[in-house]
Design an enzyme around this catalytic site. Structure first.
Site, mmCIF file in Angstrom:
data_model
loop_
_atom_site.group_PDB
_atom_site.id
_atom_site.type_symbol
_atom_site.label_atom_id
_atom_site.label_comp_id
_atom_site.label_asym_id
_atom_site.label_seq_id
_atom_site.Cartn_x
_atom_site.Cartn_y
_atom_site.Cartn_z
ATOM 1 N N LYS A 161 -1.199 -9.561 2.481
ATOM 2 C CA LYS A 161 -0.547 -9.144 3.729
ATOM 3 C C LYS A 161 -1.479 -8.187 4.456
ATOM 4 O O LYS A 161 -2.163 -7.397 3.821
ATOM 5 C CB LYS A 161 0.771 -8.428 3.437
ATOM 6 C CG LYS A 161 1.376 -7.740 4.655
ATOM 7 C CD LYS A 161 2.753 -7.209 4.401
ATOM 8 C CE LYS A 161 2.814 -5.791 3.917
ATOM 9 N NZ LYS A 161 2.185 -4.788 4.802
ATOM 10 N N GLU A 194 8.601 -4.508 10.833
ATOM 11 C CA GLU A 194 8.977 -3.173 10.343
ATOM 12 C C GLU A 194 9.333 -2.242 11.492
ATOM 13 O O GLU A 194 8.616 -2.153 12.501
ATOM 14 C CB GLU A 194 7.831 -2.555 9.523
ATOM 15 C CG GLU A 194 8.175 -1.130 9.074
ATOM 16 C CD GLU A 194 7.304 -0.565 7.962
ATOM 17 O OE1 GLU A 194 6.364 -1.236 7.514
ATOM 18 O OE2 GLU A 194 7.598 0.574 7.540
ATOM 19 N N GLU A 213 -1.638 -5.583 8.079
ATOM 20 C CA GLU A 213 -0.930 -4.986 9.214
ATOM 21 C C GLU A 213 -1.653 -5.282 10.525
ATOM 22 O O GLU A 213 -2.883 -5.224 10.585
ATOM 23 C CB GLU A 213 -0.873 -3.453 9.057
ATOM 24 C CG GLU A 213 0.068 -2.986 7.981
ATOM 25 C CD GLU A 213 0.176 -1.463 7.908
ATOM 26 O OE1 GLU A 213 -0.214 -0.761 8.867
ATOM 27 O OE2 GLU A 213 0.660 -0.982 6.868
ATOM 28 N N ASP A 240 0.840 -1.197 0.000
ATOM 29 C CA ASP A 240 0.000 0.000 0.000
ATOM 30 C C ASP A 240 0.878 1.251 0.000
ATOM 31 O O ASP A 240 0.382 2.379 -0.102
ATOM 32 C CB ASP A 240 -1.008 -0.010 1.157
ATOM 33 C CG ASP A 240 -0.352 0.019 2.520
ATOM 34 O OD1 ASP A 240 0.888 -0.049 2.604
ATOM 35 O OD2 ASP A 240 -1.084 0.116 3.527
#
Ligand code: KIV
Length: 275
Positions: free
Chosen positions: A114, A183, A116, A45
């Site tokens: 994926k 991350e 988050e 994204d």
């Protein structure tokens, strides 16, 4: 050519072989990454910023991403294409999550998605997997929580935060994810998580001990100058190279150097028949 599957991604971890992954957003970036055997391409994204010029990743929609996923899929012969679930495509309900993940696979050609967030989204992860779609987790710095975390800030610096990120990674694995992105967390925390998990960790700003690494295509090639994350290494300055080439083209048109003889044809004039 054999398509990479989630089993191949797992094998990197089992064989202790570090692996590179990268984002891709169109046919050409996918072809370039596939040509050098990068096994996993994430249609992130981050496209919101590097493709659409948005301020952060929050506004991008499913439709804006699906176009890119389809283009990446067309440019890929072997890499596993992972589509990133955009903000509000899965947070509100399990139904949203399954339906939108399904669109990425059915309309975009993605081989996985994926999303988050860890523990708060295990129902979504489980349901998407139950629908037959592999899921990659993403914990630590969560760009979609930009407002909650007051911008892009390294996560896991306090003991409490570090414990939460560790638990998130564990629960993502427990609920069936095939890999997890770490991350923006301290390297020692990433080392600990990587050692604890059976599934591969893929780091971005999480130090050298993750099983794999991921970077944003535009960042490492120097195509996006608006933001230069500390974790990025510039392997090129293609933005400047492109501008130089465009300036050259413009100049040549202005001084009538282009097009030259070899770039056009002239129709043959037929001799006029006379009696
Ligand atoms: O959107 C994205 O590009 C990402 C990666 C940087 C992990 O989520």
């Amino acid at each position: 050519m054999k398509k990479i599957t989630i089993r191949d991604i797992q094998k990197f971890k089992d064989d202790e072989t570090p692996f590179a992954t990268i984002t891709a957003y169109d046919y050409i970036s996918a072809r370039n990454a596939d040509a050098v055997d990068i096994p996993l391409l994430l249609v992130g994204d981050s496209a919101a910023m590097v493709v659409y010029g948005m301020e952060n990743t929050i506004p991008i929609s499913m439709d804006e991403l699906i176009f890119l996923v389809r283009a990446v899929y067309r440019g890929t012969e072997q890499a596993l294409v992972v589509a990133d679930m955009p903000f509000m495509s899965y947070q509100a309900s399990v139904e949203d999550a399954v339906r939108n993940a399904g669109r990425f696979v059915k309309e975009g050609g993605a081989g996985a998605v994926k999303l988050e967030g860890g523990s708060p989204y295990v129902s979504q992860i489980r349901a998407i997997i139950d629908a037959g779609i592999p899921v990659m987790g993403h914990v630590g710095l969560l760009p979609q929580s930009f407002h909650l975390s007051s911008g892009y800030r390294i996560q896991g610096k306090t003991k409490l935060e570090a414990e939460k990120i560790y638990e998130d990674a564990i629960s993502v694995q427990k609920n069936g994810a095939f890999a997890v992105v770490l991350e923006g967390i301290p390297a020692d925390l990433a080392t600990k998580i990587t050692a604890a998990l059976d599934i591969p960790t893929i780091g971005i700003g999480a130090g050298p001990d993750c099983d794999g690494q991921i970077q944003v295509y535009h960042d490492i090639l120097g195509l996006y100058g608006d933001l230069m994350p500390k974790h990025t290494k510039r392997y090129g300055n293609l933005g400047t190279d492109i501008q130089n080439k465009l300036a050259e083209y413009k100049k040549e048109v202005e001084v009538k150097k282009f097009p030259s003889q070899k770039h056009f044809i002239t129709s043959k004039v037929q001799p006029i028949k006379t009696y």
